[in-house]
Scaffold this motif. Sequence first.
Motif, PDB file in Angstrom:
ATOM      1  N   PRO A 155      36.909  44.716  41.803  1.00 53.10           N
ATOM      2  CA  PRO A 155      36.943  43.770  40.501  1.00 53.10           C
ATOM      3  C   PRO A 155      36.798  42.576  40.873  1.00 53.10           C
ATOM      4  O   PRO A 155      36.861  42.037  42.115  1.00 53.10           O
ATOM      5  CB  PRO A 155      38.564  44.339  40.289  1.00 53.10           C
ATOM      6  CG  PRO A 155      39.335  44.477  41.808  1.00 53.10           C
ATOM      7  CD  PRO A 155      37.974  45.439  42.462  1.00 53.10           C
ATOM      8  N   SER A 156      36.832  41.641  39.719  1.00 58.46           N
ATOM      9  CA  SER A 156      36.608  40.325  39.933  1.00 58.46           C
ATOM     10  C   SER A 156      38.146  39.626  39.842  1.00 58.46           C
ATOM     11  O   SER A 156      38.254  38.852  38.796  1.00 58.46           O
ATOM     12  CB  SER A 156      35.757  39.700  38.815  1.00 58.46           C
ATOM     13  OG  SER A 156      36.290  39.988  37.525  1.00 58.46           O
ATOM     14  N   ASP A 157      38.670  39.654  40.673  1.00 53.70           N
ATOM     15  CA  ASP A 157      40.055  39.110  40.961  1.00 53.70           C
ATOM     16  C   ASP A 157      40.029  37.569  40.765  1.00 53.70           C
ATOM     17  O   ASP A 157      41.205  37.173  40.303  1.00 53.70           O
ATOM     18  CB  ASP A 157      40.581  39.693  41.963  1.00 53.70           C
ATOM     19  CG  ASP A 157      40.138  39.189  43.484  1.00 53.70           C
ATOM     20  OD1 ASP A 157      38.838  38.655  43.337  1.00 53.70           O
ATOM     21  OD2 ASP A 157      40.710  39.318  44.675  1.00 53.70           O
ATOM     22  N   TYR A 158      39.123  36.913  40.942  1.00 54.24           N
ATOM     23  CA  TYR A 158      39.018  35.650  40.719  1.00 54.24           C
ATOM     24  C   TYR A 158      38.895  35.293  39.156  1.00 54.24           C
ATOM     25  O   TYR A 158      38.916  33.847  38.992  1.00 54.24           O
ATOM     26  CB  TYR A 158      37.817  34.980  41.749  1.00 54.24           C
ATOM     27  CG  TYR A 158      36.624  35.522  41.497  1.00 54.24           C
ATOM     28  CD1 TYR A 158      35.689  35.601  40.206  1.00 54.24           C
ATOM     29  CD2 TYR A 158      36.236  36.389  42.463  1.00 54.24           C
ATOM     30  CE1 TYR A 158      34.564  36.267  40.227  1.00 54.24           C
ATOM     31  CE2 TYR A 158      34.915  37.242  42.494  1.00 54.24           C
ATOM     32  CZ  TYR A 158      33.946  37.189  41.348  1.00 54.24           C
ATOM     33  OH  TYR A 158      33.110  37.738  41.297  1.00 54.24           O
ATOM     34  N   ILE A 159      38.556  36.041  38.269  1.00 55.87           N
ATOM     35  CA  ILE A 159      38.488  35.769  37.015  1.00 55.87           C
ATOM     36  C   ILE A 159      39.827  36.081  36.495  1.00 55.87           C
ATOM     37  O   ILE A 159      40.115  37.206  36.371  1.00 55.87           O
ATOM     38  CB  ILE A 159      37.327  36.609  36.226  1.00 55.87           C
ATOM     39  CG1 ILE A 159      36.247  36.115  36.888  1.00 55.87           C
ATOM     40  CG2 ILE A 159      37.288  36.295  34.798  1.00 55.87           C
ATOM     41  CD1 ILE A 159      34.500  36.701  36.352  1.00 55.87           C
ATOM     42  N   LYS A 160      40.489  35.188  35.716  1.00 53.23           N
ATOM     43  CA  LYS A 160      41.626  35.337  35.110  1.00 53.23           C
ATOM     44  C   LYS A 160      41.405  35.561  33.668  1.00 53.23           C
ATOM     45  O   LYS A 160      40.877  34.810  32.883  1.00 53.23           O
ATOM     46  CB  LYS A 160      42.601  34.211  35.085  1.00 53.23           C
ATOM     47  CG  LYS A 160      44.053  33.993  34.286  1.00 53.23           C
ATOM     48  CD  LYS A 160      44.668  32.783  34.300  1.00 53.23           C
ATOM     49  CE  LYS A 160      45.970  32.838  33.597  1.00 53.23           C
ATOM     50  NZ  LYS A 160      46.569  31.632  33.707  1.00 53.23           N
ATOM     51  N   VAL A 161      41.898  36.950  33.195  1.00 53.59           N
ATOM     52  CA  VAL A 161      41.619  37.685  31.846  1.00 53.59           C
ATOM     53  C   VAL A 161      42.501  36.983  30.921  1.00 53.59           C
ATOM     54  O   VAL A 161      43.888  36.920  31.144  1.00 53.59           O
ATOM     55  CB  VAL A 161      41.483  38.930  32.016  1.00 53.59           C
ATOM     56  CG1 VAL A 161      41.223  39.646  30.570  1.00 53.59           C
ATOM     57  CG2 VAL A 161      40.388  39.639  32.744  1.00 53.59           C
ATOM     58  N   CYS A 162      41.997  36.487  29.741  1.00 52.10           N
ATOM     59  CA  CYS A 162      42.786  36.058  28.515  1.00 52.10           C
ATOM     60  C   CYS A 162      43.140  37.270  27.329  1.00 52.10           C
ATOM     61  O   CYS A 162      42.039  37.419  26.880  1.00 52.10           O
ATOM     62  CB  CYS A 162      42.381  34.742  27.990  1.00 52.10           C
ATOM     63  SG  CYS A 162      42.348  33.586  29.180  1.00 52.10           S
ATOM     64  N   PRO A 163      44.116  37.737  27.231  1.00 52.58           N
ATOM     65  CA  PRO A 163      44.182  38.654  26.386  1.00 52.58           C
ATOM     66  C   PRO A 163      44.010  38.083  24.838  1.00 52.58           C
ATOM     67  O   PRO A 163      44.124  37.012  24.540  1.00 52.58           O
ATOM     68  CB  PRO A 163      45.561  39.340  26.144  1.00 52.58           C
ATOM     69  CG  PRO A 163      46.298  38.229  26.913  1.00 52.58           C
ATOM     70  CD  PRO A 163      45.455  37.660  27.856  1.00 52.58           C
TER      71      PRO A 163
END
Length: 469
Positions: A243-251
Amino acid sequence: MSTRGVIYFVLFVAVNCKIPDYINVCSQNDKDLASCITNSINSLKPRLLSGIPELGVPALEPLELDTLRILGQSSLSTNLSDVKAWGVSEFKILKLTPKITKNSRHFKFEVHIPKLHVRGNYVINTRLAFIDLKGSGPFNANITNPHFECVLLGKKVQINGENHLKFVDVQCVIKSVDNSKIYFENLFNGDPVIGKAVNDAIDDNSEALFTEARPNIVEAVTKKLLEVANQITQSFTFEELFPSDYIKVCPNNHPNLAECIKNSILELLPVLKIGIPELNIPPLEPLELDRMSFKSGSDAANLATNLTDLQVWGASSFHILHLSVGNTKTGRSFRFKVEVPHLYGIGNYQINTKLLFLDLQGEGKFYTNVSNYRFDCTLNGNIIQNDGRNHLLFEKLICKLRIGEKKLRLDNLFAQNPILAEATKGIIDDNTEVFFNEIRPGLQDSLDQKFTDLANRITMAFTYEELFP
């Protein structure tokens, strides 16, 4: 033979999905990923000693191997079955090098094992030196200090509409062995005198026997390793494993989506600074730009310039002054204002230019300093279907640039005439604004295309629903 266990270790510590707590996960963007994986492997040894049934991983002590058929150049013909090896869990990792790209995972490693003890059954029909060996029964072997070098090669593939990691090859070699001994029981129907004499002769020629058997042993073991490795990785999707844990996902329903995206970008900065190999995103420091050619004409300047090998430092120190997000009929629209306090660039130039009354001709290194670089941009993205999944694909970025203080130095201009060179330097310094105004459209176009490509490399690596759940 011990490479099987090591490959298990590499697989497990590289994953970052729904993993048991006894596996220490290493982030893909770890600054010292090789050391992290090595430490995680070592901490996992006690668990692997007895096996991990829920992951389909057999015990390392003993390590069970399939039937091996050995055919050598010196009339060697041997079948080994029910082969078990002890000592594998005592391995020491000498070196580990991960190579990560967008669609592949490669692991190169060197392993040393102090001592291996191997047991099993044999059927042999061999001529070794002047000895005819025929018989069947149990065998015992001891191998001291084997040194393995392996490369595990994997790529991303589609299975039932999902991405998975499939290992396509394992390449292993046994680089060295200090000593090897093997004892065959029941040679010549168990005759103790002849059997002892033949085993003593085998002992004297053990190096030749091991050399003959080495390629067949490596081939059989790596084939087995490939099957087991793929059983593990294909239990998870590629995104679950890496997973791209460095990318913070915005709902989508975030109360302040623009602020969330802004914070996500800022948190991503340290990774963008050094690049993201698995997404094919190059480092921001330095930012490398493609070849740029400028041809224009005005009363002030008649410009023909080529810039190559351009590298820019300072791009990662940007500040987001404003960001807004809007929905469109086909996707998303982003507007943002950004300031970069200072940029320093270096590259090569070829110039044939008229600046005011001065004809500039030459080539060499150029250096530029720019402060208070600001741009106001619009980035429009469209939701598209790719392999049955939704992705966000951006149109070309549209920006307006504003540049504060500017300085430019051209080396090797009028190199044969120092007096003219010094005079030209002063004229360029006084008219830097004119020069930058001429190259602005070409520079802006190059930057727009560069950042559009980078944005699409990120969004096309994930589904729209993963980025905006």
